[in-house]
Design a protein around this motif. Structure first.
Motif, mmCIF file in Angstrom:
data_model
loop_
_atom_site.group_PDB
_atom_site.id
_atom_site.type_symbol
_atom_site.label_atom_id
_atom_site.label_comp_id
_atom_site.label_asym_id
_atom_site.label_seq_id
_atom_site.Cartn_x
_atom_site.Cartn_y
_atom_site.Cartn_z
ATOM 1 N N LYS A 1 -17.065 1.381 -5.782
ATOM 2 C CA LYS A 1 -16.933 2.768 -6.108
ATOM 3 C C LYS A 1 -16.804 2.992 -7.613
ATOM 4 O O LYS A 1 -17.312 3.968 -8.181
ATOM 5 N N GLU B 1 -9.389 11.459 -5.221
ATOM 6 C CA GLU B 1 -9.363 10.078 -4.726
ATOM 7 C C GLU B 1 -8.186 9.537 -4.361
ATOM 8 O O GLU B 1 -8.248 8.749 -2.999
ATOM 9 N N PRO B 2 -6.924 9.524 -4.710
ATOM 10 C CA PRO B 2 -5.854 9.117 -4.089
ATOM 11 C C PRO B 2 -5.588 9.617 -2.716
ATOM 12 O O PRO B 2 -4.873 8.874 -1.822
ATOM 13 N N ARG C 1 2.513 1.695 -3.211
ATOM 14 C CA ARG C 1 1.470 2.313 -4.243
ATOM 15 C C ARG C 1 1.557 3.746 -4.390
ATOM 16 O O ARG C 1 1.490 4.393 -5.453
ATOM 17 N N PHE D 1 0.930 -1.072 0.050
ATOM 18 C CA PHE D 1 0.130 -0.246 -0.153
ATOM 19 C C PHE D 1 0.931 1.105 0.010
ATOM 20 O O PHE D 1 0.625 2.332 -0.725
ATOM 21 N N VAL E 1 -8.083 7.965 -0.376
ATOM 22 C CA VAL E 1 -7.784 6.278 -0.268
ATOM 23 C C VAL E 1 -6.542 6.216 0.631
ATOM 24 O O VAL E 1 -6.553 5.387 1.579
ATOM 25 N N HIS E 2 -5.485 7.047 0.388
ATOM 26 C CA HIS E 2 -4.428 6.920 1.553
ATOM 27 C C HIS E 2 -4.398 7.710 2.693
ATOM 28 O O HIS E 2 -3.630 8.143 3.381
ATOM 29 N N ALA F 1 -3.619 0.496 -9.101
ATOM 30 C CA ALA F 1 -2.224 1.011 -8.813
ATOM 31 C C ALA F 1 -2.262 2.069 -7.603
ATOM 32 O O ALA F 1 -1.288 2.420 -7.022
ATOM 33 N N LEU F 2 -3.399 2.454 -7.164
ATOM 34 C CA LEU F 2 -3.432 3.479 -6.340
ATOM 35 C C LEU F 2 -3.768 2.715 -5.073
ATOM 36 O O LEU F 2 -3.493 3.457 -3.958
ATOM 37 N N GLY F 3 -3.839 1.460 -4.853
ATOM 38 C CA GLY F 3 -3.771 0.674 -3.838
ATOM 39 C C GLY F 3 -5.460 0.231 -3.320
ATOM 40 O O GLY F 3 -5.542 -0.125 -2.219
ATOM 41 N N LEU F 4 -6.484 0.669 -4.009
ATOM 42 C CA LEU F 4 -7.692 0.603 -3.423
ATOM 43 C C LEU F 4 -7.906 -0.982 -3.821
ATOM 44 O O LEU F 4 -7.450 -1.620 -4.559
#
Lengths: 662, 326
Positions: free
Chosen positions: B234, A508-509, A482, A479, A512-513, B223-226
């Motif tokens: 989503k 979004e990125p 990424r 993670f 998510v993080h 690639a974002l880690g989702l």
């Protein structure tokens, strides 16, 4: 009848334009009212000439050509101006008349070879269809009548061009030649020669006469005249396909489109376009979907074929280098207008209109150098310290003996075959630099990129990121990984979720993080939009409202959101118009200088590589065939394949695009 | 015509002038002004798929007709007493097959019940069964179809085969069999129709998900880690929603018909519940002599189903990119 009379008229006066378009206006009626796609375009094509229309998407180049051939979409119509073909006004033809004109007098080679052949019919059938639709004399009765008349009466030369060698006649001729040559020492070579040169359905009676006389068939003239009385329609189909450059044409004609590669399909489409021997061939981006080396062989072949047949070609392309290389006369279109037209050389050397000047100066080609923008230079001079050059290479990504094998279903149920997409490749990406993986479709470059992104697991070999083998990463570390490596993809229409607003896409990125709170995230999104030079008001919009280049900027902003160290660009600029492409490349270059980003750049376009990359790996069939610094590869290519790729860059032989270097 | 360029005249006449292809023509700069490369258009109003769809739908008369009818049917179903003061179950045999009279515009049926009141009160059963079934079918179908399409491989094989099994059993046949053995009310009818009706939506969803899941934005999210479930929820499902909505709207009508059919056969709702299907069934005895007894419940059923089907058509035109004309 009309075909003959008009062709004679044209042949008699080569100084009369074959196609004359004046003040052409084309409008489309859309839900938001009348939209003018072409606003007063002039274009002239003389018999046997190759003319290219160059322009970006939306410039009206294809629309103009489709107006000529009467194939505008239903909501489009010619609202002004005239189109004259061979002296005849064809601006507003009735559907029946337009049908008669299409194919027989104006042929078309369409853009997309994948969707323009009907998958349920054999290739040969589709070529035959175009012959039948244009009433090329191929019926049995017609042929018999013609051959009867020819055998009985005194033969005159001008009819010879209408008669092609049939497959039976070829067999007989070869048999006769075999007996005639007997035991002579060079018999074998001569027979092989005859077999190769006598093309069923393509060699005319006159040609066959010459060939047979050369090879020493006694009484060649009379034998040929009595035997070559026209081939069957299937012979002709095979001949047409052979002329278009398909090997083993008779067998190929019995295959279906899915058995053909993209290049072979385009050849079949060229055969169809030229089947009825039109005087004008419109080639609408005929090779844009193909690899450069395939593009080159096909265009070379097309040029040879049309000059042999005396066909004029109206060539439509977005690539100035390609146009200049292939056409004597250029027409540059911009926003529905012809902004410049003239001899190709003159336009390249002395572009007059500012748009053409811009196009010429940003055309990527061999002559262009790595982008050196002012912004990048300013940043570099501020940060560069003396010892950076002496420090040992700091590789952020090291790939070692990377291999990926895919299992494909075999012929029997349960069985499988292995396909090696990437075959034991090694490369290093230095921190803050750009490495390009170059190759044609199927070379495995995208598979390699996906392994670098850790989206695909290598079958063997390893990828080390910043000193750590990525295959050993646990869920949490993955993670974190990424966050440090982000992709930008090719298709600007597919890389953003159409249901997400621009704001949500970029945010979004961060979410998510779990970076920051809502307020700081919004500030970051605004900052990122500034970074890619998009107005902050675009935030509330959706991807479908943006152009391809703008979407790609959003994709870049999104990729940058987490401040990654490496960005993998998978054909990131391939789908964009030249000027937009140059803009995005400059942006990427500026960002690299500012943030010390490392790029892994996947592309098929060597001209782009020269503009952005520090070092290059050339891939072929899953292997790296050549790897070196960019200038080394361009100035001193070691491998034949690299040389072939370089030579295939459109406009490679022309000195355009020099504006970037100076 | 633009001004004559210095390199040569660009007039149209032939004669002693050079061939057109020798002339270096260029347009006047003022006529075709050069724009900045790729400038975002900030002036146009922001739109989205839903806004676009709304803009397209709102100009179609068919949309407004069906929307008004649907709203009316729903109002009737929720507040039947707004439309009539007569009790549908208070019947006087003296009025058997009586014609229309003041306060009773549609007349009376065999039992002497007011047909107008029964038609009004019958809407509730139909609408509830139709809505409940559609919601149930859409939920189950899209979840199973989404998982099957997104995860693929053996998950897909198992879920798709289960779907095929249910698909192979005719909806009505299955309902007839199961309704014999369970308690019959609005809820159980909806339940039975849901259990045997979901595979169609599952198939549609699976197809839509398959076409979305290879998009680059899905790879980008990976690639974002989702996580996979997050990507499905989503990114993939919202993009697969359009065909699901279309099928759901159309099948709402189908389920209303299915409920009426079951009630007609006497195995749907019990006779104590007023429903169009039951009334149609009761009316068949008098088709020849008193057609109005059949006409009104059947007409109400037809109009309701028609309005949902029309709405489905309009929604499909607006949401299906292939049917879109822009």
């Amino acid at each position: 009848m009309s075909t003959e009379s008009s062709s004679q008229f044209v042949a008699s006066d080569a100084d009369q334009p074959l196609l004359e378009v004046r003040d052409l206006e084309v409008s489309f009626s859309t839900s938001s009212g009348e939209v003018k796609a072409v606003k007063g375009a002039d274009l002239t094509v003389y018999p046997g000439q190759t003319v290219a229309i160059v322009g970006e998407s939306g410039s009206g180049k294809s629309t103009s050509a489709h107006a000529v051939i009467g194939l505008l979409p239903e909501n489009g119509s010619v609202t002004g101006g005239t189109i004259k073909f061979a002296g005849r006004d064809i601006t507003h033809l009735k559907p029946k008349e337009a049908e008669a004109l299409r194919g027989s007098e104006i042929g078309l080679v369409p853009q997309d070879p994948m969707s323009n052949l009907n998958p349920v019919w054999r290739i040969g059938y589709q070529v035959k269809e175009s012959l039948k639709a244009n009433n090329v004399k191929t019926s049995r009765a017609g042929r018999q009548q013609l051959s009867g008349a020819l055998v009985s009466e005194e033969l005159t030369d001008h009819k010879d061009d209408d008669l092609y060698l049939g497959s039976d006649a070829k067999k007989t001729l070869i048999a006769e030649l075999t007996t005639a040559l007997g035991q002579s020492p060079d018999a074998e070579g001569k027979l092989a020669d005859a077999d190769e040169r006598l093309a069923v359905g393509s060699s005319t009676r006159a040609e066959v006469r010459v060939i047979m006389a050369e090879l020493g068939l006694p009484d060649a003239e009379n034998r040929v005249n009595s035997l070559v009385t026209g081939g069957s329609i299937d012979d002709r189909v095979a001949g047409l396909l052979a002329e278009a450059g398909l090997k083993d044409a008779e067998r190929r004609a019995r295959q279906y489109p899915h058995e053909f590669s993209g290049g072979m399909r385009q050849r079949a489409l060229i055969a169809i376009g030229l089947a009825a021997r039109p005087q004008l061939l419109i080639a609408d981006e005929p090779t844009s979907a193909l690899d450069v080396t395939v593009q080159r062989t096909i265009l070379d072949h097309l040029a040879g074929l049309t000059s042999e047949l005396g066909t004029a070609v109206l060539f439509i392309t977005h690539d100035l280098g390609l146009a200049a290389e292939r056409a004597e006369h250029l027409i540059v279109m911009y926003r529905g207008n012809v902004v410049e037209s003239g001899p190709a050389r003159q336009i390249l050397d002395a572009p007059k209109h500012p748009y053409t000047q811009r196009l010429v100066s940003s055309a990527p080609s061999l002559a262009s150098r790595r982008i050196q923008s002012e912004h990048a230079a300013a940043v570099a001079s501020g940060t560069e310290t003396g010892d950076s050059s002496s420090a040992p290479a700091d590789n952020i990504i090291v790939a070692k003996d990377l291999t990926k094998v895919f299992r494909l279903p075999g012929k029997r149920p349960g069985s499988h075959t292995n396909f090696t997409a990437v075959d034991s490749i090694s490369f290093e990406l230095e921190r803050g630099k750009t490495l390009a993986l170059v190759g044609e479709s199927g070379s495995g470059k995208s598979t390699a990129a996906n392994m670098a992104l850790n989206l695909l697991e290598p079958t063997s070999g390893s990828i080390t990121f910043d000193g750590v083998d990525v295959s050993t990463l646990g869920k949490k570390e993955l993670f974190k990984f990424r966050r440090r490596v982000q992709p930008i993809f090719q298709n600007p229409y597919g890389s953003l979720d159409p249901m997400f607003s621009i704001y949500r896409s970029i945010e979004e990125p961060l979410r998510v993080h779990k970076v920051g709170d809502a307020k700081s995230r919004e500030a970051r999104v605004r900052e990122l939009l500034d970074l890619v030079s998009l107005p902050q008001s675009m935030m509330r919009r959706f991807p479908n409202e943006l152009s391809g280049g703008q979407r790609q900027r959003v994709a870049i902003a999104r990729a940058l959101a987490l401040k990654p160290e490496v960005i993998v660009c998978d054909e990131a600029v391939s789908a964009l118009d030249v000027l937009v492409q140059a803009q995005i490349l400059t942006l990427l270059n500026d960002l690299q200088a500012e943030f010390g980003l490392s790029y892994l750049f996947i592309t098929h376009d060597l001209a782009v590589v020269r503009q952005i990359a520090d070092s290059v790996c050339v891939m072929q069939n899953g292997k790296i065939v050549e790897a070196a610094a960019t200038d080394e590869v361009f100035d001193n290519p070691k491998q034949a394949y690299t040389r072939e790729l370089l030579a295939a860059i459109p406009g490679a032989s022309l000195s355009i695009g020099g504006g970037m270097a100076s | 015509m633009p001004e004559t360029p210095p390199t040569g005249p660009s007039t149209m006449s032939h004669g002693d002038q050079p061939r057109h292809d020798q002339v270096h023509f260029f347009a006047d700069e003022d006529r075709v002004a050069l724009l900045e490369v790729d400038v975002p258009d900030e002036t146009s109003a922001p739109t989205s798929l839903w806004k676009d769809a709304w803009n397209q739908v709102k100009v179609r008369p068919l949309f407004w007709i069906s929307a008004v009818m649907i709203v009316l049917v729903i109002l009737v179903a929720i507040f039947p007493y707004w439309f009539t003061n007569t009790e549908p179950r208070q019947c006087d045999l003296a009025n058997s097959y009586g014609g229309p009279e003041a306060g009773h515009p549609f007349g009376f049926d065999r039992q002497g019940c007011d047909i107008y009141a029964r038609t009004i009160y019958g809407a509730r059963a139909s609408v509830i069964v139709g809505t409940l079934t559609t919601i149930g079918v859409t939920l189950i179908g899209s979840i199973i179809g989404g998982i099957a399409g997104f995860y693929g491989k053996w998950v897909d094989s198992i879920l798709s085969r289960i779907g095929d099994v249910f698909f192979a059993i005719p909806l009505l046949l299955a309902a007839i069999v199961t309704m014999q053995v369970i308690d019959r009310n609005v809820w159980t009818v909806a339940l039975v129709l849901t259990v045997f009706g979901w595979p169609q939506i599952a198939r549609i969803t699976r197809g839509a998900v398959l076409s979305v899941k290879n998009s680059e934005f899905v790879t980008a999210s990976q690639a974002l880690g989702l996580s996979k479930p997050a990507i499905l929820a989503k990114h993939v499902m919202p993009n697969a929603l359009a065909p699901i909505i279309v099928i759901a709207t159309v099948s709402l009508g189908t389920f209303i018909v299915a409920e009426a059919t079951l009630s007609y056969l006497g195995i749907g709702l019990p006779p104590t519940v007023v429903s169009w299907g039951g009334d149609i069934s009761n009316a068949q005895a008098a088709i020849r002599t008193n057609a109005q007894v059949l006409f009104y419940p059947a007409g109400a059923l037809g109009l309701t189903v028609l309005s949902f089907m029309m709405m489905g058509d309009v929604v499909r035109d607006a949401l299906d990119p292939k049917a879109r004309t822009r």
